[in-house]
Design an enzyme around this catalytic site. Structure first.
Site, mmCIF file in Angstrom:
data_model
loop_
_atom_site.group_PDB
_atom_site.id
_atom_site.type_symbol
_atom_site.label_atom_id
_atom_site.label_comp_id
_atom_site.label_asym_id
_atom_site.label_seq_id
_atom_site.Cartn_x
_atom_site.Cartn_y
_atom_site.Cartn_z
ATOM 1 N N GLN A 138 2.463 -1.839 -0.423
ATOM 2 C CA GLN A 138 2.131 -0.665 -1.236
ATOM 3 C C GLN A 138 0.775 -0.842 -1.926
ATOM 4 O O GLN A 138 -0.054 0.073 -1.934
ATOM 5 C CB GLN A 138 3.230 -0.432 -2.279
ATOM 6 C CG GLN A 138 4.573 -0.089 -1.662
ATOM 7 C CD GLN A 138 5.703 -0.291 -2.637
ATOM 8 O OE1 GLN A 138 6.026 -1.421 -3.011
ATOM 9 N NE2 GLN A 138 6.326 0.787 -3.088
ATOM 10 N N TYR A 139 0.569 -2.011 -2.495
ATOM 11 C CA TYR A 139 -0.711 -2.325 -3.142
ATOM 12 C C TYR A 139 -1.836 -2.358 -2.116
ATOM 13 O O TYR A 139 -2.901 -1.750 -2.306
ATOM 14 C CB TYR A 139 -0.578 -3.676 -3.842
ATOM 15 C CG TYR A 139 -1.832 -4.211 -4.493
ATOM 16 C CD1 TYR A 139 -2.243 -3.739 -5.739
ATOM 17 C CD2 TYR A 139 -2.590 -5.203 -3.873
ATOM 18 C CE1 TYR A 139 -3.384 -4.245 -6.346
ATOM 19 C CE2 TYR A 139 -3.726 -5.715 -4.476
ATOM 20 C CZ TYR A 139 -4.126 -5.228 -5.711
ATOM 21 O OH TYR A 139 -5.261 -5.732 -6.307
ATOM 22 N N VAL A 140 -1.590 -3.044 -1.005
ATOM 23 C CA VAL A 140 -2.600 -3.186 0.043
ATOM 24 C C VAL A 140 -3.018 -1.826 0.593
ATOM 25 O O VAL A 140 -4.202 -1.590 0.867
ATOM 26 C CB VAL A 140 -2.064 -4.093 1.175
ATOM 27 C CG1 VAL A 140 -2.932 -3.976 2.428
ATOM 28 C CG2 VAL A 140 -2.008 -5.542 0.709
#
Length: 229
Positions: A138-140
């Site tokens: 999700q962050y990536v």
């Protein structure tokens, strides 16, 4: 330096970590800095103005930016980490990360682009994990999206002499390093044997703001202590 000659930088996330280090370094170099963050942090300087603002409130952000008359650099340093393995993804976390990392950057650039002069700069803080990291999809995803966005803007703005780049740190010694919500994907010590220091990231950002970096645009510059090797 006369006040009228000072360059003006607008920076998000100045309450701590990398954003605070960038702001302090620019103030030391004679810039005027406007910092956007929910909390004021410890910065005190005659040329520093703090605006208490949750930048993810996009309506409030746009309302504030409408009153900015002129800016030489826009630096989006605010960030957060949420980590979860596939099978345990929280869609609300995905929306929060996307709003903070991507949509806030869109609003900043879109509302301030016509207030940037030739020689202006837009810099986003990305991540060396933008090419992929287990447990951090999700962050990536948000940091990866920044790359295409920045390359598109850089192509549009090059004829105006405005550069757009990403500074992508690896694990940096900031409060986000121990932020709740990343237990499933803890930070790893880089090969240099220590975490990146906020000042090291700030110094790279400040180089990109300098006249010497006028030919660098549309790039992601990674500073990771060898973690990408």
């Amino acid at each position: 330096m006369a006040v009228s000659e000072r360059k003006h930088a607008l920076i998000t996330g100045t309450s701590s970590g990398i954003g605070a280090a960038i702001a302090q370094t620019l103030l030391d170099q004679g810039w005027k800095v406007t910092g956007l963050s929910r909390q004021p942090g410890a910065l005190t300087h005659p040329q520093f103005t703090h605006q208490a603002l949750d930048v993810t409130d996009l309506d409030a952000l746009q309302g504030y930016l409408a009153h900015i008359a002129q800016v030489d650099a826009v630096i989006h340093a605010a960030g957060m980490m949420k980590a979860a393995p596939l099978g345990q993804l929280n869609l609300a976390d995905s929306a929060t990360l996307w709003r903070l990392h991507v949509q806030v950057a869109e609003v900043l650039a879109d509302r301030l682009v016509d207030k940037l002069p030739s020689g202006g700069r837009i810099i986003l803080l990305g991540s060396r994990t933008s090419s992929g990291a287990a447990g951090r999809s999700q962050y990536v995803t948000t940091k990866s999206a920044m790359i295409g966005m920045v390359r598109s803007w850089a192509t549009e703005l090059a004829p105006r002499g405005i550069t757009v780049n990403i500074v992508a740190p690896g694990a940096t010694e900031t409060p986000m390093l121990n932020q709740p919500g990343r237990q499933s994907s803890p930070p790893k010590l880089p090969p240099i044997g220590r975490f990146i220091q906020p000042q090291e990231v700030a110094d790279l950002v400040c180089y990109l703001l300098s006249p010497s970096a006028a030919a660098i645009t549309g790039q992601q510059l990674v500073i990771c202590g060898g973690a990408s090797l």
